[in-house]
Design an enzyme around this catalytic site. Structure first.
Site, PDB file in Angstrom:
ATOM      1  N   GLN A  78       0.912  -1.407   0.113  1.00 38.90           N
ATOM      2  CA  GLN A  78      -0.110  -0.188  -0.016  1.00 38.90           C
ATOM      3  C   GLN A  78       0.433   1.406  -0.104  1.00 38.90           C
ATOM      4  O   GLN A  78       1.107   2.185   0.872  1.00 38.90           O
ATOM      5  CB  GLN A  78      -0.712  -0.288   1.633  1.00 38.90           C
ATOM      6  CG  GLN A  78      -1.816   0.926   0.674  1.00 38.90           C
ATOM      7  CD  GLN A  78      -3.085   1.048   0.083  1.00 38.90           C
ATOM      8  OE1 GLN A  78      -3.578   0.018   0.348  1.00 38.90           O
ATOM      9  NE2 GLN A  78      -3.511   1.843  -0.079  1.00 38.90           N
ATOM     10  N   PHE A  79       1.081   1.673  -1.272  1.00 43.87           N
ATOM     11  CA  PHE A  79       2.782   2.463  -1.221  1.00 43.87           C
ATOM     12  C   PHE A  79       1.341   3.853  -0.700  1.00 43.87           C
ATOM     13  O   PHE A  79       2.172   4.668  -0.821  1.00 43.87           O
ATOM     14  CB  PHE A  79       3.226   3.291  -2.744  1.00 43.87           C
ATOM     15  CG  PHE A  79       1.829   3.298  -3.751  1.00 43.87           C
ATOM     16  CD1 PHE A  79       1.969   4.731  -3.766  1.00 43.87           C
ATOM     17  CD2 PHE A  79       0.870   2.235  -4.706  1.00 43.87           C
ATOM     18  CE1 PHE A  79       1.114   4.913  -5.208  1.00 43.87           C
ATOM     19  CE2 PHE A  79       0.622   3.281  -5.826  1.00 43.87           C
ATOM     20  CZ  PHE A  79       0.152   4.514  -5.889  1.00 43.87           C
ATOM     21  N   THR A  80       0.501   3.777  -0.503  1.00 39.83           N
ATOM     22  CA  THR A  80      -0.498   5.105  -0.756  1.00 39.83           C
ATOM     23  C   THR A  80       0.140   5.395   0.832  1.00 39.83           C
ATOM     24  O   THR A  80      -0.967   6.513   1.187  1.00 39.83           O
ATOM     25  CB  THR A  80      -1.626   5.550  -1.363  1.00 39.83           C
ATOM     26  OG1 THR A  80      -2.642   3.795  -0.651  1.00 39.83           O
ATOM     27  CG2 THR A  80      -1.373   5.471  -2.593  1.00 39.83           C
TER      28      THR A  80
END
Length: 152
Positions: A78-80
């Site tokens: 989950q890079f966000t």
């Protein structure tokens, strides 16, 4: 590394109409890898995840870990989680680890959690457009950041 940890009664990840990971009772972990994260960060967070006492005991108190209840972990990249929203309305993800760093770290975390649990952890697919289905139990949601260990 930054993680959003949710206690779930079930969770699954679907990519292109195929389930890539599915669990019953356990933890759904959304994991963001940041530039500069190390194996030590991964190990610290992995130990915290499997030993975090957020499941109910016989008296209804949060005294049991995912290991204690023989639960499972679904790990989703989950890079966000590293969104910066200070300027304007479009988030910047400049602090998120680039795929050549983040993907191996995410996969290593999956392997490490499997080793700690003594059974396979379930995974999403790094970089894929994933659909996550979950039932948050409690709800219990905890955020951890390895760059701020003193507060976790």
């Amino acid at each position: 590394m930054r993680a959003v940890i949710q206690r779930v009664s079930h969770a699954s990840c679907t990519v292109d109409n195929k389930i890539t990971g599915e669990i019953e009772q356990g933890l759904l972990v959304l994991l963001g890898v940041e530039e500069g994260d190390t194996k030590a960060d991964m190990e610290w967070l992995g130990q915290k995840l499997v030993n975090l006492r957020i499941f109910s005991d016989e008296q209804g108190l949060m005294n049991k870990s995912v290991q204690d209840i023989e639960g499972n972990i679904l790990l989703i990249s989950q890079f966000t989680l590293f969104a910066q929203t200070k300027k304007g309305n479009r988030p910047s993800f400049i602090r998120a680890g680039k795929p050549d760093i983040a993907k191996p770290m995410y996969e290593a975390m999956g392997d490490y959690l499997s080793d700690l649990l003594g059974k396979p952890s379930q995974l999403g697919i790094f970089g894929a457009d994933m659909t996550i289905d979950l039932c948050n139990d409690g709800p219990v949601t905890i955020i951890m950041n390895t760059k701020d260990k003193d507060n976790f």
